[in-house]
Design an enzyme around this catalytic site. Sequence first.
Site, PDB file in Angstrom:
ATOM      1  N   HIS A  59       4.467   3.533  -8.574  1.00 30.48           N
ATOM      2  CA  HIS A  59       3.845   3.138  -7.299  1.00 30.48           C
ATOM      3  C   HIS A  59       2.750   4.131  -6.898  1.00 30.48           C
ATOM      4  O   HIS A  59       1.614   3.742  -6.608  1.00 30.48           O
ATOM      5  CB  HIS A  59       4.921   3.060  -6.202  1.00 30.48           C
ATOM      6  CG  HIS A  59       4.388   2.694  -4.848  1.00 30.48           C
ATOM      7  ND1 HIS A  59       4.465   1.416  -4.340  1.00 30.48           N
ATOM      8  CD2 HIS A  59       3.757   3.433  -3.892  1.00 30.48           C
ATOM      9  CE1 HIS A  59       3.904   1.390  -3.133  1.00 30.48           C
ATOM     10  NE2 HIS A  59       3.476   2.602  -2.840  1.00 30.48           N
ATOM     11  N   GLU A  60       3.105   5.420  -6.887  1.00 31.25           N
ATOM     12  CA  GLU A  60       2.125   6.438  -6.463  1.00 31.25           C
ATOM     13  C   GLU A  60       0.970   6.529  -7.463  1.00 31.25           C
ATOM     14  O   GLU A  60      -0.173   6.780  -7.064  1.00 31.25           O
ATOM     15  CB  GLU A  60       2.811   7.803  -6.305  1.00 31.25           C
ATOM     16  CG  GLU A  60       3.892   7.856  -5.224  1.00 31.25           C
ATOM     17  CD  GLU A  60       3.432   7.399  -3.849  1.00 31.25           C
ATOM     18  OE1 GLU A  60       2.222   7.492  -3.546  1.00 31.25           O
ATOM     19  OE2 GLU A  60       4.279   6.913  -3.073  1.00 31.25           O
ATOM     20  N   HIS A  81      -6.358   3.667  -8.158  1.00 32.24           N
ATOM     21  CA  HIS A  81      -7.327   3.067  -7.228  1.00 32.24           C
ATOM     22  C   HIS A  81      -8.417   4.107  -6.889  1.00 32.24           C
ATOM     23  O   HIS A  81      -9.602   3.785  -6.832  1.00 32.24           O
ATOM     24  CB  HIS A  81      -6.606   2.614  -5.963  1.00 32.24           C
ATOM     25  CG  HIS A  81      -7.325   1.545  -5.206  1.00 32.24           C
ATOM     26  ND1 HIS A  81      -6.864   1.049  -4.012  1.00 32.24           N
ATOM     27  CD2 HIS A  81      -8.476   0.874  -5.456  1.00 32.24           C
ATOM     28  CE1 HIS A  81      -7.692   0.119  -3.564  1.00 32.24           C
ATOM     29  NE2 HIS A  81      -8.680  -0.007  -4.424  1.00 32.24           N
ATOM     30  N   HIS A 114      -1.738   4.058  -6.557  1.00 33.84           N
ATOM     31  CA  HIS A 114      -2.699   4.583  -5.574  1.00 33.84           C
ATOM     32  C   HIS A 114      -3.709   5.499  -6.261  1.00 33.84           C
ATOM     33  O   HIS A 114      -4.914   5.438  -5.996  1.00 33.84           O
ATOM     34  CB  HIS A 114      -1.965   5.381  -4.488  1.00 33.84           C
ATOM     35  CG  HIS A 114      -1.235   4.543  -3.489  1.00 33.84           C
ATOM     36  ND1 HIS A 114      -1.831   3.506  -2.801  1.00 33.84           N
ATOM     37  CD2 HIS A 114       0.051   4.592  -3.036  1.00 33.84           C
ATOM     38  CE1 HIS A 114      -0.950   2.959  -1.978  1.00 33.84           C
ATOM     39  NE2 HIS A 114       0.199   3.599  -2.111  1.00 33.84           N
TER      40      HIS A 114
END
Length: 695
Positions: free
Chosen positions: A497-498, A504, A501
Site C-alpha cells: 500500500h505505502e 505515484h 503512494h
Amino acid sequence: SHSSSEIKKLFNDSTYFKNFNKKNAVSTDVGLFSNKLITSPEGLYKFYKLYLYKCQHLLKIIHQDQSNKADTLFIQRIDNLSNNLCKVIDLCEMVRSLHPNEQYVNMANQIYDEMFEFMNILNTDIILYNNLNRVMKNKDRLNLDEEETIVGQILLDDFNKSGLFMNDDKIKDQFITISSQISQLGQEFVISGQEPPFDEQNNDSIWEVSLEQLKKSLPETVYDNLPMKKTNYLFKNPDKIKLNKNNFFLLYQINKYSSNEELRKKTWAYMNMSNGDQISKLSTLLKLRLRLANLLNEKNFNSYQLKNKLIGNSDNVKLLLTNLVKDFKPEATKELAVLADDKTSKVNAWDKEYLQQKNLKLNCVPQLKLNLGSVMSELFYLLSKLYSLKFVVKPMSAKETWCESVRKVEIYDTKTDKIKGLLYLDLFHRDYKTPNASHFTVTTSKKLNDQEIVYEKEDINATCIISDNVQLPIIVINTSIYDPNSISKSDMDTIFHEMGHAMHSILSLTKLQNCSGTRCVADFVELPSILMELFSSDPKVLANVIGGENTDIKLPKENFKALEMIQQIKLSLLDYKFHQATKESDLDEEKLITTYHNLEKEVDILPDTVTNWFGKFGHLFGYGSSYYTYILDRIIAIKIYEKLFSKNPYNSVSGELLKDNLLKYGGSRSPWECLADVFDNKELIKGDKKAIEYI
C-alpha cells in the site's frame, strides 16, 4: 542491482546489513538526507532559516514586479515559493514522526509552528490573492497550460478557505473565527475519542455480573484466565462480581467466548459506547461546519466540500453508496449465513466475534509464512517488470540517516539508466516513532525552471537532488515490523500500500510541485496505493513470495470481504448524512443518534441500534464529507486490476499504460480524463452520473 537472495539478506539479516553499510559506506561530510547543514538540531534550524529567506525573497519579487511578464510568471513563482515551503514543512513532519532524538523532534516542532505562521501570512496576503484572481480571469490571454490552470485553481481554493474573497470584514472575521473553532474542536474530538466511555468517578463505570452466569457461559480455560481482581465486595456478595466497563480486554473475552447472548450484548454495548461528551462535541462541530458552508452561500457542508473533487457533488456520493449497498448486501448476507452455521436466529452485531471463534471451518485457515526479505524482493521484481525500474540498496554513513535500521534505495529507469528518485525505508518497530504506517514526501518530483536551477546550484545545502534539471523525489516509507523473519499478510499489504503512494510520487513528472505525485484531488489519492494492495493478494505474486516456482500453495481465504465493504459503506453513508443536513436542529445530539440508528436499520447488516459508537469515529473530522474516498478508490482499483492485471500481474504493457495514462500526471490532469484513457472509454471524461454508474 542485487540478486533476489542478496535483497532477502539485506532486509532479513541485521548483521549482514550492518556489514554491508560498514564495508561500502563512504564517509562524507553530510547530514540527514545528504544535506550538509542537517548534522544537528541547530543545523536543521539553519536549513529552515535559509529556506525561509528564499521564500521571503521570492515573495518580495512577486509583490514588486510590475512588468508585462509578471502575470505570465505568477503561478510558476507561487509554485516555487510553495516548493521551498514544503521542503521544510514536509521534512519536519517526517522528523517529528520518526526521529529517535528528542532534540531533533522538539526542533522540528518549533520550525513547523514557525513556518505555519509564515504560511498563515501568505494565506491572508491580499496582494497575492488579487493577482491570482486577475491571472485566472485572464488565463486564456496569458496562454496558461492545463497544469498551470489546475494549480491556479488549487491555490485560489486555498485562498478562499481563508475568507479572502469576502469584501465584508464582519463576515470575513466570522469565517476565520468559525474555521479556527472547527480546527480546535476537531482535534479535541479525535483525541478524546480514545478516552474511556464511562466515568470512573461514579457507579456508571461498574457492572455487576452474576458469577455463576459468567462461569456457566465461558469455556473453563477462558474463565480461569480472566483478569478479575477479587475485591472485598465479592466476599460480601459471592453471587455477583463487579467488573469495570472500561476494561476492554475483559469485556472482549466475554463477548468473544460467552454462550450467553445477554452477556455478549452487554459487553459489546459497553465496548462500543462513546464518552458522554463526544456526541456533544460532534454536534457542535457539525453545526459549525454548516454555518461555515452557509457563509459561503452553500446549503450544506457536503456541497461546500465536494465542489472540486473527483465525485463532483453529494448526489453522486449518494448514488455511489446506495448502489454499492445493493451490490454487496446479498453477498454479505451469505457470509453471515456461513458465520452463523448452527445459529438459526438473526446474527446480531454482538454475535460476530463469538460465532467466528466457534466456527471450525473458518478457523482452519492456513497462516502464510512470510518474511520481509522475500516480500521486498518480490515487490522490487514486480515494479521493475511493470514500470521498467531498477532498485538498488545503497550503503549510508551514520549521519545520513536517523536510525541504523533504515534502508536507502536508489530507483533507476532501466530504459535510460537515469536515477528517478530515492526511497528511505524505515520498516521496523521502534519506540517513540509513529506506529501508523505512513508515506512522507520529503521532496517532490518536478521540473525545475531557470530561476530555481540557479537557486539550487548556488545552494549546496539544499535537500534536493537535481538530474537533467528535474528535482528528484525523496520518499520515506514507515511501517512497524517486529521480526523481519516472521511477518503477517497484513504487514505485506501495508508495505505494498505505502509503496503504491511512493510509486505515484516517483513516476509522476510535472513542472509544478503543487500537482506532483500524491498532490491530487483528495478522493483520487488512495487509488494507486489500494491498487498495489490488489497485487499483494494476487495468488501469482503470493506464490512467488512464499515458494518461488511452487505455485501449488493453499492461500488463505478472505471470508468476510462483503461484510467489511458493507461496514465501510455504512461509515461513508453516516459521514454523508451528517454533512447533508441543512438545519442546525437536525444536528442536535438526539437527532444524530436517531440518524445513526436509522441508517443501521436501513442497511440491516449487523445493525447497531443500541450504542452511540459514532462518537469514536475520528475520521468524521479528518475526512468530513469525504469518507467515501476509500470505497470509491477501491472500486476503481478493482476495475483497473480486472482489466489490466488479473491475467498477468507482471504485464509490462499494462504497467506502461497505467503509468502513461494515470500515474505520471499526479494531479496535473483531470482524474476522469486519466480514467477515460485507462478504460478506453471517452464517456468517462464528463465525470457525470453515467461515469459514476460505470465505476
